[in-house]
Enzyme design. Sequence first.
Site, PDB file in Angstrom:
ATOM      1  N   GLU A   1       0.848  -1.189   0.000  1.00  0.00           N
ATOM      2  CA  GLU A   1       0.000   0.000   0.000  1.00  0.00           C
ATOM      3  C   GLU A   1       0.891   1.250   0.000  1.00  0.00           C
ATOM      4  O   GLU A   1       1.865   1.285   0.742  1.00  0.00           O
ATOM      5  CB  GLU A   1      -0.909   0.039   1.234  1.00  0.00           C
ATOM      6  CG  GLU A   1      -2.002   1.078   1.079  1.00  0.00           C
ATOM      7  CD  GLU A   1      -2.977   1.121   2.273  1.00  0.00           C
ATOM      8  OE1 GLU A   1      -2.666   0.577   3.338  1.00  0.00           O
ATOM      9  OE2 GLU A   1      -4.039   1.722   2.108  1.00  0.00           O
TER      10      GLU A   1
ATOM     11  N   ALA B   1       1.805  -0.739  10.906  1.00  0.00           N
ATOM     12  CA  ALA B   1       1.312  -2.060  10.554  1.00  0.00           C
ATOM     13  C   ALA B   1       0.553  -1.973   9.236  1.00  0.00           C
ATOM     14  O   ALA B   1       0.178  -0.876   8.810  1.00  0.00           O
ATOM     15  CB  ALA B   1       0.381  -2.590  11.638  1.00  0.00           C
ATOM     16  N   MET B   2       0.324  -3.127   8.610  1.00  0.00           N
ATOM     17  CA  MET B   2      -0.334  -3.147   7.301  1.00  0.00           C
ATOM     18  C   MET B   2      -1.310  -4.305   7.210  1.00  0.00           C
ATOM     19  O   MET B   2      -0.966  -5.450   7.489  1.00  0.00           O
ATOM     20  CB  MET B   2       0.741  -3.246   6.199  1.00  0.00           C
ATOM     21  CG  MET B   2       0.187  -3.377   4.799  1.00  0.00           C
ATOM     22  SD  MET B   2      -0.736  -1.881   4.312  1.00  0.00           S
ATOM     23  CE  MET B   2      -2.000  -2.601   3.272  1.00  0.00           C
ATOM     24  N   GLU B   3      -2.532  -3.983   6.753  1.00  0.00           N
ATOM     25  CA  GLU B   3      -3.658  -4.918   6.818  1.00  0.00           C
ATOM     26  C   GLU B   3      -3.749  -5.915   5.665  1.00  0.00           C
ATOM     27  O   GLU B   3      -4.858  -6.218   5.207  1.00  0.00           O
ATOM     28  CB  GLU B   3      -4.961  -4.115   6.889  1.00  0.00           C
ATOM     29  CG  GLU B   3      -5.349  -3.358   5.596  1.00  0.00           C
ATOM     30  CD  GLU B   3      -4.833  -1.938   5.511  1.00  0.00           C
ATOM     31  OE1 GLU B   3      -3.807  -1.641   6.136  1.00  0.00           O
ATOM     32  OE2 GLU B   3      -5.458  -1.119   4.803  1.00  0.00           O
ATOM     33  N   ASN B   4      -2.621  -6.478   5.196  1.00  0.00           N
ATOM     34  CA  ASN B   4      -2.704  -7.497   4.151  1.00  0.00           C
ATOM     35  C   ASN B   4      -3.674  -8.580   4.607  1.00  0.00           C
ATOM     36  O   ASN B   4      -3.563  -9.081   5.729  1.00  0.00           O
ATOM     37  CB  ASN B   4      -1.333  -8.123   3.927  1.00  0.00           C
ATOM     38  CG  ASN B   4      -0.241  -7.085   3.876  1.00  0.00           C
ATOM     39  OD1 ASN B   4      -0.259  -6.227   3.010  1.00  0.00           O
ATOM     40  ND2 ASN B   4       0.673  -7.123   4.824  1.00  0.00           N
TER      41      ASN B   4
ATOM     42  N   HIS C   1      -7.000  -2.242  15.031  1.00  0.00           N
ATOM     43  CA  HIS C   1      -7.144  -1.439  13.809  1.00  0.00           C
ATOM     44  C   HIS C   1      -6.966  -2.313  12.568  1.00  0.00           C
ATOM     45  O   HIS C   1      -7.795  -2.289  11.652  1.00  0.00           O
ATOM     46  CB  HIS C   1      -6.105  -0.313  13.855  1.00  0.00           C
ATOM     47  CG  HIS C   1      -6.050   0.552  12.647  1.00  0.00           C
ATOM     48  ND1 HIS C   1      -6.576   1.825  12.612  1.00  0.00           N
ATOM     49  CD2 HIS C   1      -5.528   0.346  11.404  1.00  0.00           C
ATOM     50  CE1 HIS C   1      -6.383   2.353  11.418  1.00  0.00           C
ATOM     51  NE2 HIS C   1      -5.739   1.478  10.661  1.00  0.00           N
ATOM     52  N   GLU C   2      -5.909  -3.093  12.547  1.00  0.00           N
ATOM     53  CA  GLU C   2      -5.659  -3.911  11.347  1.00  0.00           C
ATOM     54  C   GLU C   2      -6.721  -5.000  11.200  1.00  0.00           C
ATOM     55  O   GLU C   2      -7.155  -5.304  10.086  1.00  0.00           O
ATOM     56  CB  GLU C   2      -4.249  -4.516  11.388  1.00  0.00           C
ATOM     57  CG  GLU C   2      -3.116  -3.501  11.547  1.00  0.00           C
ATOM     58  CD  GLU C   2      -3.159  -2.320  10.589  1.00  0.00           C
ATOM     59  OE1 GLU C   2      -3.675  -2.480   9.461  1.00  0.00           O
ATOM     60  OE2 GLU C   2      -2.694  -1.223  10.974  1.00  0.00           O
TER      61      GLU C   2
ATOM     62  N   HIS D   1      -9.727  -3.699   9.574  1.00  0.00           N
ATOM     63  CA  HIS D   1      -9.560  -3.558   8.124  1.00  0.00           C
ATOM     64  C   HIS D   1      -9.908  -4.832   7.348  1.00  0.00           C
ATOM     65  O   HIS D   1     -10.142  -4.765   6.144  1.00  0.00           O
ATOM     66  CB  HIS D   1      -8.099  -3.268   7.794  1.00  0.00           C
ATOM     67  CG  HIS D   1      -7.714  -1.819   7.804  1.00  0.00           C
ATOM     68  ND1 HIS D   1      -8.434  -0.847   7.162  1.00  0.00           N
ATOM     69  CD2 HIS D   1      -6.633  -1.191   8.338  1.00  0.00           C
ATOM     70  CE1 HIS D   1      -7.807   0.325   7.309  1.00  0.00           C
ATOM     71  NE2 HIS D   1      -6.713   0.148   8.028  1.00  0.00           N
TER      72      HIS D   1
ATOM     73  N   GLU E   1      -9.403   4.088   6.390  1.00  0.00           N
ATOM     74  CA  GLU E   1      -8.601   4.419   7.570  1.00  0.00           C
ATOM     75  C   GLU E   1      -9.388   5.073   8.700  1.00  0.00           C
ATOM     76  O   GLU E   1      -9.133   4.808   9.869  1.00  0.00           O
ATOM     77  CB  GLU E   1      -7.406   5.293   7.167  1.00  0.00           C
ATOM     78  CG  GLU E   1      -6.429   4.596   6.208  1.00  0.00           C
ATOM     79  CD  GLU E   1      -5.834   3.306   6.783  1.00  0.00           C
ATOM     80  OE1 GLU E   1      -6.025   3.014   7.970  1.00  0.00           O
ATOM     81  OE2 GLU E   1      -5.185   2.573   6.000  1.00  0.00           O
TER      82      GLU E   1
HETATM   83  N1  BES Z   1      -3.055   0.856   5.924  1.00  0.00           N
HETATM   84  C1  BES Z   1      -2.213   1.349   6.941  1.00  0.00           C
HETATM   85  C2  BES Z   1      -0.749   1.149   6.655  1.00  0.00           C
HETATM   86  C3  BES Z   1      -0.146   2.196   5.754  1.00  0.00           C
HETATM   87  C4  BES Z   1       0.184   3.428   6.270  1.00  0.00           C
HETATM   88  C5  BES Z   1       0.087   1.934   4.431  1.00  0.00           C
HETATM   89  C6  BES Z   1       0.742   4.397   5.426  1.00  0.00           C
HETATM   90  C7  BES Z   1       0.630   2.885   3.591  1.00  0.00           C
HETATM   91  C8  BES Z   1       0.969   4.121   4.091  1.00  0.00           C
HETATM   92  C9  BES Z   1      -2.514   0.667   8.273  1.00  0.00           C
HETATM   93  O1  BES Z   1      -3.782   0.153   8.406  1.00  0.00           O
HETATM   94  C10 BES Z   1      -2.404   1.718   9.317  1.00  0.00           C
HETATM   95  O2  BES Z   1      -3.246   2.561   9.365  1.00  0.00           O
HETATM   96  N2  BES Z   1      -1.362   1.666  10.135  1.00  0.00           N
HETATM   97  C11 BES Z   1      -1.121   2.654  11.142  1.00  0.00           C
HETATM   98  C12 BES Z   1      -1.317   2.105  12.506  1.00  0.00           C
HETATM   99  C13 BES Z   1      -2.743   2.166  12.918  1.00  0.00           C
HETATM  100  C14 BES Z   1      -2.979   1.603  14.283  1.00  0.00           C
HETATM  101  C15 BES Z   1      -3.286   3.544  12.924  1.00  0.00           C
HETATM  102  C16 BES Z   1       0.303   3.114  11.000  1.00  0.00           C
HETATM  103  O3  BES Z   1       1.071   2.440  10.327  1.00  0.00           O
HETATM  104  O4  BES Z   1       0.641   4.146  11.579  1.00  0.00           O
HETATM  105 ZN    ZN Z   2      -5.281   1.506   8.730  1.00  0.00          ZN
END
Ligand code: BES
Ligand code: ZN
Length: 916
Positions: free
Chosen positions: A192, A326-329, A361-362, A365, A384
């Site tokens: 992502e 983190a990333m929601e694969n 959070h993940e 998703h 998000e």
């Molecule tokens: N989808 C995001 C990861 C992401 C962030 C991908 C920026 C590409 C660019 C993931 O779900 C996310 O939101 N991660 C947060 C942590 C969350 C608890 C708010 C992060 O990485 O800060």
């Molecule tokens: Zn997210």
Amino acid sequence: MSRSPATGRRPILKMLGWLTGALVAIPLDRLLVSAIRPAAAQTFPIQLKGTHMTHDSSAEVDPYRLPRHVVPTRYELRLEPDLAKATFQGTERIALQIAQPTHTIVLNAVDLTIAQAAIHEGLGRQEQTATVDLEPDLQRCRLTFDPIIPPGEWWLSLSFGGILNDKLRGFYRSTYKDPRGVSHTIAATQFEATDARRAFPCWDEPDFKAVFSTTLVVDRNVTALSNSSVLSKTAQGDKTVVRFADTMKMSTYLVAFVVGPLEGSAPTLIGATSLRLWAVPGKQSLMSFGQDIAAASLRFFESYYGIPYPGDKLDLIALPDFASGAMENLGAITFRETALLVDQHRGTHGELERVADVVAHENAHMWFGDLVTMSWWNGLWLNEAFATFMEMLAVDAWKPEWKRWDTFSVSRAAAFAVDGLHSTRPIEFPVRAPKDAEAMFDVLTYEKGASVLRMLEQYIGPAVFRDGVRDYLKTHAYGNADTKDLWISLGKAASQPVPELMDGWIFQEGYPLVSAELADNGELTLTQQRFTYLPSSASQAKGLQPSWHVPVQIRLRAGAMSGTRRVLLVDRSTRVTVPSETESLVVNEGGHGFFRVRYGPSLFARLLDGGLNHLAAIERFNVLNDAWATTVAGLFPLSDYLALTGRFTSERDKNVWAVMIDSFSFLNRIIETSDRPALETFVRHRLGPAVSEIGWTPHADENDLTRQLRSELVGALGRLGNDSSAQTKAEELYGQSRREADSVDPNLVPALVSILAFTGDAARYEEFTERFKTAATPQEERRYLFALTAFRHPSLLEQTLAKTLNGEIRVQDAPFIVSAVMGNVYGRHLGWNFVKANWDLMDRQFPKQGLRRLCGGITGLATPELEEDVRTFFSSRHIDLGGRTLEQYLEQLRIVVTFRQTQSAALPGYLQAAWK
Ligand code: BES
Ligand code: ZN
């Protein structure tokens, strides 16, 4: 110490650092706010359609969008990473539906070599090879066929290769050393928003959903994980061929592969879903907390959404190098270690809360984002903001005693801080190029988005809101959706039109300040106007004054007539009659509304005299936070704000204290050095009584929040208050905790470390460097790492800066460290000089988003001379941080410096008057 960037309680969090909301911790990525400035004469609402190119014309109109006459339905991927050589080879067969005769097929690919491309109608049928042209600027690959390909179902076969990069995106390399000092490599992915195209040629847009059938060819004895469960493992020479089951229909950005020496936890079964955590060897003991919240939140979401988990297993994987949190694969969620692995008994409340938040959070998703996906990146908030909102619900249900929604005030305040800039943007916003998509991951998408969802949920009622969400997910499962689709589902459930209410919050930038004035005749007037810190320019002032549909809930204290009044403020101003017995009232009861409140003098006086005790913690937070914001905006006298903080000395809510402490550190940034002792004395007066009463050691029955509060207070007293007895006590307790870990409350340790860094010398610096290198948990490692930015001696801070470029600090952390040094008033000159001198090197070494992260630190450079220098540097180098990021940082800096110029001379006098 938890609020200093150096030592923040939440991993990869950073403070805005220029304003209260600001000083609250939020993930740094979110500060990378931005996007293209809306057209000058843009009126609200911005039309969704205009931002999401229509498919057939997209190729001509927007070179970043793929043509739609060729659509993939299935990918059969085979990838073979070579961990030692840091390369990978791959082949893929993609099932296509071709809608019209075509000579060309255009798909995404970047930094890949494509050896071969051919198309055929089925196995054994004749192949037609393509000429391959790469278009690196557009990150595309154009396949040309001659003769023309007729419409129908086709298979496209490609073979390709690439390198496992060290930039933490696409297919990349993460490394770690085992306890014997031996280096190991893991190959992992982060796709992502637009980096799947770096691992395999594909239709890399969220609404080209397809089924993925993946095969990984890996060394024996390493773990191979992907989105679905393993179908088979077969030996092939010295390799193992791992075949994974078909995934559901999903977007490319959710595909994941992880290959390397990883060990898993024992699985937990949630219904039929097997849930496991993975990490490098030796970290099993840090998995139980993450596994508990993963299981609890998965159950919570299955019940809330009324839809079973859409994957066939769920792996949560901690990686030593990871760009974001983190990333929601789907089925293979990846994390940085601090966001998943924690010692249940030695973690602070903040550290445990962070893990719970990220995991929940993940998991949220898996439905919101993975099962139903926004059509295009302009609608990222549908992913998000929802995941952030659902994260709160799930954590709150799991641990009600954490009062998660109270602490959400801190996130809302962070959104207020950025959305009060002229350089803000609406939540939904046009996206074209990949860098525009990246720029969408900011505090407006996440924190403002989640705040306005909470406001809506409270307005239509939680059960109605949930029904609307269920309808939305069922209707669009395995597909894509836009904001208007959500409004349709919520409107059905609520039996009322939602767009009128909500469009202003999503498509229009900024938010209102609601002024409340009570006339002698008992008439309460509510008036809305946009809140900004800096006054509007003449041209802005001439434009249309925006307004919002503001759900205002007012609670009256009026004897027998006490109660709640609900008003929907639609016009600029409205009147509400209140009973003559009204003693006091609070506007924005419950604190869920996304607006600030300014009370007229008599209402404010009544609120403070007697009314304050009747406010909930969130309401007190808002009163103080709005008072501080209006102070920074020049609408409320600084002397009055300082006096107001005196009313809060018996406050015991950690978040309300956070507002106060953060406003004091803002003042610390703008005060002249010679006046600093006056501020220190003031801080000691404000904090001292609370620390004396709460004491340094927890009582047996004390809750986690009080333990966290103690840490905040003590840390601030030792640093901002420069309190020598607190410093002595901190040293004593730190020594004790080193000798006997369990003799000191873990929550207190971050405060002790931060005070010791503040007072520390070279010997202490050496000690903390060693602790950073030998830490037993990711949180401990992070704590000592950030402590290295909190010393005061220039020579020590210089050593810290050097470590960001010499490999001692991981590139996932380095930009935050440089930023934190700039946020340290004793390090800001040094930090800035370092940035200027090493800009090009950092640009090469740090991950893509690194420089943007780092530049957040310029908001700490709060002197007119530094501001001038910052502006010159960025303009002479023509630096563009993407979207409106740089504009926002510069506006934040302007606000702080303006405040300094207008207030710093009078500040010592105000401080003295306020404590006397
Ligand atoms: N989808 C995001 C990861 C992401 C962030 C991908 C920026 C590409 C660019 C993931 O779900 C996310 O939101 N991660 C947060 C942590 C969350 C608890 C708010 C992060 O990485 O800060
Ligand atoms: Zn997210």
